[in-house]
Design a protein around this motif. Structure first.
Motif, short mmCIF file in Angstrom:
data_model
loop_
_atom_site.label_atom_id
_atom_site.label_comp_id
_atom_site.label_asym_id
_atom_site.label_seq_id
_atom_site.Cartn_x
_atom_site.Cartn_y
_atom_site.Cartn_z
N VAL A 52 0.86 -0.74 0.08
CA VAL A 52 -0.47 0.36 0.10
C VAL A 52 0.69 0.96 0.12
N LEU A 53 0.78 1.99 -1.07
CA LEU A 53 1.47 3.08 -1.07
C LEU A 53 0.76 4.10 -0.75
N PRO A 54 0.61 5.11 0.21
CA PRO A 54 -1.00 6.00 0.45
C PRO A 54 0.56 7.72 -0.38
N THR A 55 -1.13 8.73 -0.44
CA THR A 55 -0.21 9.41 -1.16
C THR A 55 -1.68 10.53 -1.09
N PHE A 56 -1.32 12.23 -1.57
CA PHE A 56 -2.99 12.88 -0.95
C PHE A 56 -3.23 12.80 -2.35
N VAL A 100 -5.52 8.26 5.16
CA VAL A 100 -5.74 6.67 4.63
C VAL A 100 -4.61 5.97 6.19
N PRO A 101 -5.05 4.68 7.22
CA PRO A 101 -4.31 4.21 7.74
C PRO A 101 -3.40 3.76 7.58
N GLU A 102 -2.90 3.69 6.38
CA GLU A 102 -1.70 2.78 5.85
C GLU A 102 -0.36 3.79 5.88
N ALA A 106 2.64 3.29 7.65
CA ALA A 106 3.92 4.19 7.22
C ALA A 106 5.22 4.53 7.74
N GLN A 107 4.13 6.13 8.59
CA GLN A 107 4.95 7.63 9.20
C GLN A 107 5.81 6.39 10.41
N GLN A 108 4.88 5.50 11.19
CA GLN A 108 5.17 5.26 12.46
C GLN A 108 6.55 4.21 12.37
N ALA A 120 -2.06 11.81 12.88
CA ALA A 120 -3.51 12.26 13.87
C ALA A 120 -3.55 13.42 13.43
N GLU A 121 -3.29 14.67 13.92
CA GLU A 121 -3.69 15.43 13.73
C GLU A 121 -4.26 16.33 12.33
N LEU A 122 -2.49 16.21 11.43
CA LEU A 122 -3.61 16.09 9.95
C LEU A 122 -4.69 15.57 9.22
N GLY A 123 -5.18 14.46 10.08
CA GLY A 123 -6.65 14.09 10.01
C GLY A 123 -7.54 14.97 10.34
N LYS A 124 -7.46 16.13 10.80
CA LYS A 124 -8.30 16.80 11.43
C LYS A 124 -8.05 18.27 10.71
#
Length: 162
Positions: A52-56, A100-102, A106-108, A120-124
């Motif tokens: 899974v390759l998360p992107t904007f 995206v949960p992944e 990936a960040q972690q 998590a802040e980005l999601g807001k």
């Protein structure tokens, strides 16, 4: 017996497990809308079935991937000895409101728990992301110890350039 290049069981090899759990970037190769090849280094998350390759959301690569979903991915390190995982498959693009949960996973893995907390802040913020999922249909490995480019033996590979 050595598994042939292309065999999905290579995902269970030491090199594949090492690359899929690493913090090396995945390099996603695809054909852009202007018919030219592209390669993008991206963070990734392996969930046991898909890369899974998360992107904007809203990027040109997403439009191109929807039109031509055939892709190749390489995850590699310089070694010594070098290690290479090659994957081919089809990209499935899903856009979502929020993170995206992944992406958080990936960040972690790449940057640690503090960076994951900022996700998590980005999601807001009302962000929209896309999940590029590639289920492998072909897998290859190169470790320059037991597996060499071109499916050569160690002896054949040593003779190249002599």
């Amino acid at each position: 017996m050595t598994l042939p290049q292309g065999d999905l069981r290579l995902l269970d090899s030491d090199i594949a497990r090492r690359m899929l759990g690493s913090t090396e970037l995945a390099r996603l190769a695809y054909v852009a809308s202007d018919d030219t090849p592209r390669v993008l280094p991206m963070l990734f998350h392996w969930n046991g079935e898909e890369v899974v390759l998360p992107t904007f959301a809203g990027t040109a690569k997403l439009k191109a991937l929807r039109a031509r979903p055939a892709v190749a991915i390489t995850i590699d390190n310089a070694g010594p000895p070098p290690g290479v995982l090659l994957i081919r498959g089809r990209a499935e693009v899903t856009e979502v409101d929020g993170v995206v949960p992944e992406y958080a996973l990936a960040q972690q893995r790449y940057y640690g728990p503090e960076q994951a907390a900022t996700v998590a802040e980005l999601g807001k913020t009302g962000v929209r992301m896309a999940r590029i999922a590639v289920r492998p249909s072909w897998v290859g490995t190169i470790d320059f110890v037991t597996r060499f480019p071109g499916a050569r033996s160690a002896e054949e590979f040593a003779r190249i350039g002599q």
